[in-house]
Design a protein around this motif. Structure first.
Motif, short mmCIF file in Angstrom:
data_model
loop_
_atom_site.label_atom_id
_atom_site.label_comp_id
_atom_site.label_asym_id
_atom_site.label_seq_id
_atom_site.Cartn_x
_atom_site.Cartn_y
_atom_site.Cartn_z
N ILE A 1 111.05 30.83 123.54
CA ILE A 1 109.71 30.99 124.08
C ILE A 1 108.89 29.73 123.80
N TYR A 2 108.33 29.16 124.86
CA TYR A 2 107.47 27.98 124.77
C TYR A 2 106.17 28.25 125.51
N SER A 3 105.11 27.59 125.07
CA SER A 3 103.82 27.73 125.75
C SER A 3 103.53 26.45 126.54
N LYS A 4 102.53 26.56 127.43
CA LYS A 4 102.11 25.38 128.16
C LYS A 4 101.22 24.50 127.29
N GLY A 5 100.54 25.12 126.31
CA GLY A 5 99.73 24.30 125.42
C GLY A 5 98.62 25.04 124.71
N ASP A 6 97.95 25.99 125.39
CA ASP A 6 96.79 26.66 124.80
C ASP A 6 97.10 28.08 124.36
N PHE A 7 98.36 28.44 124.28
CA PHE A 7 98.73 29.82 123.95
C PHE A 7 98.45 30.13 122.49
N LYS A 8 97.84 31.29 122.26
CA LYS A 8 97.57 31.74 120.90
C LYS A 8 97.99 33.20 120.76
N ILE A 9 98.58 33.54 119.63
CA ILE A 9 98.98 34.92 119.37
C ILE A 9 97.83 35.65 118.70
N ASN A 10 97.40 36.76 119.29
CA ASN A 10 96.32 37.55 118.69
C ASN A 10 96.78 38.15 117.37
N LYS A 11 95.86 38.18 116.42
CA LYS A 11 96.20 38.74 115.12
C LYS A 11 96.57 40.21 115.27
N GLN A 12 97.72 40.56 114.74
CA GLN A 12 98.19 41.93 114.88
C GLN A 12 97.43 42.85 113.94
N PRO A 13 96.96 44.02 114.42
CA PRO A 13 96.19 44.94 113.58
C PRO A 13 97.07 45.59 112.50
N TYR A 14 96.48 45.92 111.42
CA TYR A 14 97.20 46.59 110.35
C TYR A 14 96.28 47.61 109.69
N LYS A 15 96.87 48.55 108.99
CA LYS A 15 96.11 49.58 108.30
C LYS A 15 96.50 49.59 106.83
N MET A 16 95.51 49.52 105.97
CA MET A 16 95.78 49.55 104.54
C MET A 16 96.37 50.91 104.16
N LYS A 17 97.36 50.92 103.28
CA LYS A 17 97.96 52.17 102.84
C LYS A 17 97.07 52.85 101.81
N GLU A 18 97.12 54.15 101.83
CA GLU A 18 96.24 54.92 100.95
C GLU A 18 96.66 54.86 99.50
N LYS A 19 97.94 54.67 99.21
CA LYS A 19 98.40 54.63 97.83
C LYS A 19 99.48 53.57 97.66
N TRP A 20 99.68 53.20 96.43
CA TRP A 20 100.68 52.19 96.05
C TRP A 20 102.08 52.75 96.27
N ASP A 21 102.98 51.92 96.84
CA ASP A 21 104.36 52.38 96.99
C ASP A 21 105.31 51.22 96.70
N LYS A 22 106.59 51.45 96.86
CA LYS A 22 107.61 50.45 96.51
C LYS A 22 107.47 49.17 97.34
N GLU A 23 107.04 49.29 98.59
CA GLU A 23 106.90 48.10 99.44
C GLU A 23 105.92 47.11 98.83
N TYR A 24 104.81 47.63 98.29
CA TYR A 24 103.80 46.75 97.73
C TYR A 24 104.19 46.17 96.39
#
Length: 361
Positions: free
Chosen positions: A308-331
């Motif tokens: 994948i290549y852009s012509k020059g001005d392409f920008k990727i929008n910041k992907q949304p995320y949701k904070m988890k309610e509690k601590w788990d192994k991933e964190y």
């Protein structure tokens, strides 16, 4: 069989006005006589050449509103046309010692040169477009020697048998609008250049699924090019694709290990290395069944790549995320999208002596 260009045909018609001056008894063109008269700025010869519309358009240029006859370019076409044969090996006679684009019989200052390497491969996608099934033995058209042929190949074409499908069914049409979705059947290089005038700088996304150049004969389309011919095939199509893209548009090309590495270098050249977006790995199959039949002698092919290549001005929008309610192994390993607000909250927690501290490693 030697490939005669339109330019040569037009030159012959022009020179016939001078009788037998520029032809032998058997009708062969006296190239050296023509070249010598041009070197001496023969006024009558130059006037007749420039009267021809095709020769005038091909071998003149404007500098500061002054029209210039590019005699050197015209002479080069005459001098080297005899070497241009319809095969991939026709350039082997053209590698030699030159200085300023001229061979050593013109000067004593020499350099090693490989002239006429920039070209267009007049190739088709289907096997019917080539002489033998699975064999892409088609000619390269050089920008100097065959400019009229290249211009004709890449100039816009009239699409025929246009059919429109809508709620009322299938109907023949003689025009299209910018809101129409198009499926064009034919040589994709010709189709792309035919779209240039109307769609240049308007296309948001281009996806190409070219021949992988596997060398096999199991497809309806041609999939057996030499490496250099395949790259030329792709270069021709990538250059016009780049013109069609909007400023923030992107192009995605699917391939596999046969040409992927070479394709990325070519894309760097045409789109710019800084405009590389990503190399997406696509799983095409699993390690099971027939794929594992030859596992003792080879590694099974399970994936393709999409560059994948852009012509020059392409920008990727910041992907949304949701904070988890509690601590788990991933964190316990990494913190994704850790913001300054999160840092403030963490500092507050660390100040609280009753909050357990977890060391991240």
């Amino acid at each position: 069989m030697a490939v005669e260009s339109k330019a040569i045909d037009h030159i012959r018609k022009v020179l016939e006005k001078f009788g037998d001056k520029y032809f032998t008894k058997n009708g062969a063109l006296k190239r050296n006589a023509v070249i010598e008269d041009l070197d001496n700025y023969n006024k009558n010869l130059m006037i007749e050449i420039l009267k021809d519309d095709l020769l005038h358009e091909t071998y003149t240029s404007k500098i500061a509103d002054v029209e210039i006859f590019e005699i050197n370019k015209f002479v080069d076409m005459l001098r080297y046309k005899e070497y241009w044969e319809d095969s991939f090996t026709r350039y082997n006679n053209k590698i030699g010692l030159t200085a300023g684009g001229r061979y050593i019989d013109d000067t004593s200052d020499v350099v090693l040169d490989f002239p006429y390497k920039d070209c267009v491969l007049k190739a088709g996608m289907t096997k019917e477009d080539v002489k033998h099934a699975g064999d892409a033995d088609e000619p390269f058209l050089n920008e100097t020697l065959a400019k009229p042929e290249i211009d004709e190949l890449l100039e816009p074409k009239i699409f025929v048998n246009a059919t429109k499908y809508d709620q009322s069914g299938k109907n023949l049409v003689d025009s299209i609008s910018d809101s129409d979705n198009l499926i064009i059947k034919g040589n994709n290089l010709i189709a792309l250049y035919s779209l240039e005038k109307r769609y240049a700088g308007k296309v948001k996304l281009i996806y190409l699924d070219p021949p992988y150049n596997t060398g096999t004969d199991s497809f309806k389309y041609n999939d057996n090019f030499s490496n250099s011919a395949w790259l030329t095939f792709m270069k021709n199509r990538l250059e016009i694709s780049q013109k069609l893209l909007i400023k923030d548009g992107i192009i995605a090309i699917q391939s596999d290990y046969h040409e992927q590495a070479y394709l990325e270098v070519l894309m760097d050249q045409i789109f710019g290395r800084d405009n590389f977006v990503s190399n997406v790995t696509v799983q095409m199959s699993t390690a099971s069944g027939p794929k594992m039949a030859n596992i003792s002698s080879s590694i099974p092919k399970l994936k393709d790549s999409i560059l994948i290549y852009s012509k020059g001005d392409f920008k990727i929008n910041k992907q949304p995320y949701k904070m988890k309610e509690k601590w788990d192994k991933e964190y316990s390993k990494i913190l994704m999208d850790f913001t300054s607000k999160d840092r403030v909250k963490l500092d507050q927690l660390l100040k609280d002596k009753n909050t357990p501290i977890v060391k991240l490693t």
